[in-house]
Design a protein around this motif. Structure first.
Motif, PDB file in Angstrom:
ATOM      1  N   TYR A 169     -23.271 -55.022   0.189  1.00 41.13           N
ATOM      2  CA  TYR A 169     -23.362 -53.821   1.008  1.00 41.13           C
ATOM      3  C   TYR A 169     -21.966 -53.385   1.451  1.00 41.13           C
ATOM      4  CZ  TYR A 169     -23.210 -57.246   4.868  1.00 41.13           C
ATOM      5  OH  TYR A 169     -22.871 -58.273   5.713  1.00 41.13           O
ATOM      6  N   ARG A 170     -21.830 -52.082   1.689  1.00 39.50           N
ATOM      7  CA  ARG A 170     -20.538 -51.502   2.057  1.00 39.50           C
ATOM      8  C   ARG A 170     -20.668 -50.736   3.368  1.00 39.50           C
ATOM      9  NH1 ARG A 170     -17.892 -47.181  -1.903  1.00 39.50           N
ATOM     10  NH2 ARG A 170     -19.345 -45.815  -0.786  1.00 39.50           N
ATOM     11  N   ARG A 171     -19.649 -50.889   4.213  1.00 41.80           N
ATOM     12  CA  ARG A 171     -19.613 -50.170   5.483  1.00 41.80           C
ATOM     13  C   ARG A 171     -18.187 -49.720   5.758  1.00 41.80           C
ATOM     14  NH1 ARG A 171     -22.564 -53.976   9.827  1.00 41.80           N
ATOM     15  NH2 ARG A 171     -21.373 -55.580   8.749  1.00 41.80           N
ATOM     16  N   SER A 172     -18.046 -48.688   6.569  1.00 40.98           N
ATOM     17  CA  SER A 172     -16.733 -48.234   7.019  1.00 40.98           C
ATOM     18  C   SER A 172     -16.447 -48.856   8.378  1.00 40.98           C
ATOM     19  CB  SER A 172     -16.684 -46.714   7.117  1.00 40.98           C
ATOM     20  OG  SER A 172     -16.791 -46.113   5.840  1.00 40.98           O
ATOM     21  N   ALA A 173     -15.315 -49.567   8.487  1.00 41.77           N
ATOM     22  CA  ALA A 173     -14.946 -50.192   9.757  1.00 41.77           C
ATOM     23  C   ALA A 173     -14.046 -49.274  10.580  1.00 41.77           C
ATOM     24  CB  ALA A 173     -14.250 -51.522   9.509  1.00 41.77           C
ATOM     25  N   THR A 174     -13.089 -48.617   9.896  1.00 43.01           N
ATOM     26  CA  THR A 174     -12.231 -47.620  10.524  1.00 43.01           C
ATOM     27  C   THR A 174     -11.977 -46.528   9.492  1.00 43.01           C
ATOM     28  OG1 THR A 174     -10.020 -48.368   9.831  1.00 43.01           O
ATOM     29  CG2 THR A 174     -11.020 -49.525  11.704  1.00 43.01           C
ATOM     30  N   GLU A 175     -11.210 -45.536   9.883  1.00 41.72           N
ATOM     31  CA  GLU A 175     -10.859 -44.464   8.944  1.00 41.72           C
ATOM     32  C   GLU A 175     -10.084 -44.995   7.748  1.00 41.72           C
ATOM     33  OE1 GLU A 175      -8.291 -40.244   9.011  1.00 41.72           O
ATOM     34  OE2 GLU A 175      -8.443 -41.519  10.808  1.00 41.72           O
ATOM     35  N   PHE A 176      -9.411 -46.137   7.926  1.00 44.60           N
ATOM     36  CA  PHE A 176      -8.549 -46.674   6.875  1.00 44.60           C
ATOM     37  C   PHE A 176      -9.000 -48.043   6.361  1.00 44.60           C
ATOM     38  CE2 PHE A 176      -5.840 -44.038   9.661  1.00 44.60           C
ATOM     39  CZ  PHE A 176      -5.484 -43.064   8.737  1.00 44.60           C
ATOM     40  N   HIS A 177     -10.201 -48.480   6.757  1.00 41.27           N
ATOM     41  CA  HIS A 177     -10.693 -49.799   6.344  1.00 41.27           C
ATOM     42  C   HIS A 177     -12.151 -49.701   5.901  1.00 41.27           C
ATOM     43  CE1 HIS A 177      -7.311 -50.807   9.034  1.00 41.27           C
ATOM     44  NE2 HIS A 177      -7.197 -51.933   8.351  1.00 41.27           N
ATOM     45  N   GLU A 178     -12.365 -49.844   4.603  1.00 37.50           N
ATOM     46  CA  GLU A 178     -13.709 -49.980   4.051  1.00 37.50           C
ATOM     47  C   GLU A 178     -13.999 -51.463   3.857  1.00 37.50           C
ATOM     48  OE1 GLU A 178     -16.026 -47.506   3.120  1.00 37.50           O
ATOM     49  OE2 GLU A 178     -14.699 -46.131   4.202  1.00 37.50           O
ATOM     50  N   VAL A 179     -15.269 -51.836   3.980  1.00 40.49           N
ATOM     51  CA  VAL A 179     -15.644 -53.250   3.876  1.00 40.49           C
ATOM     52  C   VAL A 179     -16.764 -53.403   2.857  1.00 40.49           C
ATOM     53  CG1 VAL A 179     -16.295 -55.334   5.117  1.00 40.49           C
ATOM     54  CG2 VAL A 179     -15.132 -53.473   6.337  1.00 40.49           C
ATOM     55  N   LEU A 180     -16.531 -54.261   1.868  1.00 39.15           N
ATOM     56  CA  LEU A 180     -17.565 -54.622   0.901  1.00 39.15           C
ATOM     57  C   LEU A 180     -17.881 -56.099   1.107  1.00 39.15           C
ATOM     58  CD1 LEU A 180     -19.335 -53.895  -1.559  1.00 39.15           C
ATOM     59  CD2 LEU A 180     -17.421 -54.609  -3.011  1.00 39.15           C
TER      60      LEU A 180
END
Length: 242
Positions: free
Chosen positions: A163-174
Motif C-alpha cells: 500500500y502507498r500513502r503520502s506522508a508529506t508533500e515531499f515524502h511518499e511511502v510504499l
C-alpha cells in the motif's frame, strides 16, 4: 505517539539510501569519479554492465540500474553505482541511525561534489525488516497490527499486502507486508516481512547537501513511524523492556 528509540533485538536486515541524478557529464567519467570515493572497497561488475550504455540510457526501466557493486572488507556496507544512480546499503548488522547517517551524508556529498553539474531527481530511503517468532513475538503476519477483511471475513496468512500513502508533500511511502511464502531472497528463517520505502514524488529536485539531508532525516522519521504502527502496542512494550 512517542516512537521507541529501537527494538531489542531489532529486525533490520537492510537499510538503503538511493539517489538518482541527471548530469551533462560523460557517463564513464561519472561512474569513475563515484567509484573513486570508495577506492578501498572491492568492486564487481553487475549483469546490467553487459548492456551497452546507449540502450540503458534510452530505456526508463534500465536507466537507473547499477552496473557496479562496491563492498567494504567486512561486507557490512555495499555501494551500487550506475550512470544515473547510486545507493548505499547497510547489511549484516544495522549500526543504528547515529552510525548510519554519516555514511548517507558522505553519499550525498560525493554525488554533489564529484558528478559534473548534478541535479538529484529522486531520493529514497528504505528499511527491510524480518520479524521472528521467538525474537519479536510475531508468529506470522496475523500477529501484526494489520486487519484485512474480504466480505466481512478476516483474511488469514499467508498473504502479501502493498500500500502507498503520502506522508508529506515531499515524502511518499510504499509499504510491503508479506508472509515468507511471498518473499524471495532471505536465507534466514522469519515469520513476517515489513518493508518501508520512503521516496520523493515526481517533480522536486535537489542540488544542495543540507536540503538533501533534511529530506533524509525526515524520511527516516517517517520510516520509523510507519514501521512501528504495524506492531501491536504489547509487542512494542515487550521488546522495549528487554
Amino acid at each position: 505517539m512517542t516512537l521507541p528509540g529501537k527494538l531489542s533485538p531489532d529486525a533490520i536486515v537492510e537499510a538503503i539510501l538511493e539517489i538518482r541524478f541527471e548530469s551533462p557529464g560523460v557517463s564513464e567519467l561519472t561512474v569513475g569519479a563515484l567509484v573513486d570515493a570508495w577506492r578501498d572497497y572491492s568492486v564487481i561488475r553487475l549483469p546490467m554492465a553487459n548492456l551497452p550504455s546507449p540502450i540503458r540510457a534510452g530505456d526508463p526501466n534500465l536507466k537507473f540500474h547499477p552496473t557496479l557493486q562496491l563492498s567494504s572488507s567486512d561486507g557490512k556496507e555495499v555501494v551500487k553505482i550506475g550512470e544515473n544512480v547510486i545507493s548505499l546499503h547497510s547489511l549484516g548488522g544495522y549500526p543504528g541511525w547515529d552510525g548510519f547517517r554519516p555514511s548517507l551524508k558522505k553519499l550525498v556529498e560525493v554525488v554533489l561534489g564529484r558528478v559534473s553539474d548534478p541535479t538529484i531527481t529522486r531520493l529514497g530511503i528504505r528499511y527491510v525488516n524480518l520479524m521472528h517468532g521467538k525474537r519479536h513475538a510475531v508468529g506470522s503476519v496475523a500477529d501484526l497490527n494489520v486487519n484485512i477483511h474480504i466480505n466481512e471475513s478476516p483474511l488469514e496468512p499467508p498473504l502479501i499486502l502493498n500500500y502507498r500513502r503520502s506522508a508529506t508533500e515531499f515524502h511518499e511511502v510504499l509499504t510491503k507486508v508479506a508472509s515468507p511464502e511471498f518473499v524471495v531472497g532471505p536465507t534466514e528463517e522469519f515469520t513476517a516481512l515489513i518493508d518501508v520505502d520512503v521516496y520523493t514524488p515526481d517533480g522536486p529536485t535537489f542540488d544542495n547537501a543540507a536540503k538533501c539531508m533534511d529530506w533524509v532525516d525526515k524520511g527516516h522519521e517517517i520510516v520509523k513511524a510507519h514501521f512501528f504502527e504495524l506492531l501491536r502496542p504489547d509487542t512494542i512494550k515487550m521488546l522495549e523492556d528487554r
